[in-house]
Design a protein around this motif. Structure first.
Motif, short mmCIF file in Angstrom:
data_model
loop_
_atom_site.label_atom_id
_atom_site.label_comp_id
_atom_site.label_asym_id
_atom_site.label_seq_id
_atom_site.Cartn_x
_atom_site.Cartn_y
_atom_site.Cartn_z
N GLU A 179 0.82 -1.20 0.00
CA GLU A 179 0.00 0.00 0.00
C GLU A 179 0.87 1.26 0.00
O GLU A 179 0.57 2.23 -0.70
N LYS A 180 1.96 1.25 0.75
CA LYS A 180 2.87 2.39 0.75
C LYS A 180 3.53 2.57 -0.62
O LYS A 180 3.70 3.69 -1.08
N LEU A 181 3.89 1.46 -1.27
CA LEU A 181 4.47 1.56 -2.60
C LEU A 181 3.46 2.13 -3.60
O LEU A 181 3.81 2.94 -4.45
N ASN A 182 2.21 1.73 -3.49
CA ASN A 182 1.16 2.31 -4.33
C ASN A 182 1.09 3.82 -4.12
O ASN A 182 1.00 4.59 -5.08
N ASN A 183 1.13 4.27 -2.87
CA ASN A 183 1.08 5.70 -2.58
C ASN A 183 2.29 6.43 -3.16
O ASN A 183 2.16 7.55 -3.65
N ILE A 184 3.45 5.80 -3.11
CA ILE A 184 4.65 6.41 -3.69
C ILE A 184 4.47 6.58 -5.19
O ILE A 184 4.74 7.66 -5.74
N PHE A 185 4.01 5.54 -5.87
CA PHE A 185 3.82 5.64 -7.33
C PHE A 185 2.72 6.62 -7.69
O PHE A 185 2.84 7.36 -8.67
N PHE A 186 1.63 6.66 -6.93
CA PHE A 186 0.57 7.64 -7.19
C PHE A 186 1.11 9.06 -7.06
O PHE A 186 0.79 9.94 -7.86
#
Length: 103
Positions: A63-70
């Motif tokens: 989920e944190k990686l998704n937020n980084i990419f977003f």
């Protein structure tokens, strides 16, 4: 295709790939329920990184990686990621006291 064992290394190298070529970088998640395995893949057609896990705890990290990419996609590849990753926030926040029964 390279499987990375360390989560931090996977995130750092994934961000480097995205910043180098944001137009052609892709991020893919694959989950197999029957095996209980999650595979994350980041590629830019030149380099392919993969991270595989079967631990349920890794879902928060995903989920944190998704937020980084977003954040990188919305604000551009030159954005400061310290506010997204929360590394600085965790160091400055005081410890929370529980509301449990006093002993």
């Amino acid at each position: 295709m390279v499987y990375i064992a360390s989560w931090d290394e996977f995130v750092d190298r994934s961000v480097q790939i995205f910043r180098a070529d944001p137009e052609s970088t892709r991020y893919v998640m694959k989950y197999r329920h029957c095996d209980g395995k999650l595979v994350l893949k980041v590629t830019d057609n030149k380099e392919c990184l993969k991270f595989k896990t079967d631990q349920a705890q890794e879902a928060k990290k995903m989920e944190k990686l998704n937020n980084i990419f977003f954040t990188l996609m919305a604000r551009g590849p030159d954005v400061d990621l310290s506010e997204v990753t929360g590394k600085e926030q965790m160091e400055t926040q005081p410890a929370k006291k529980g509301r449990g029964r006093k002993q």
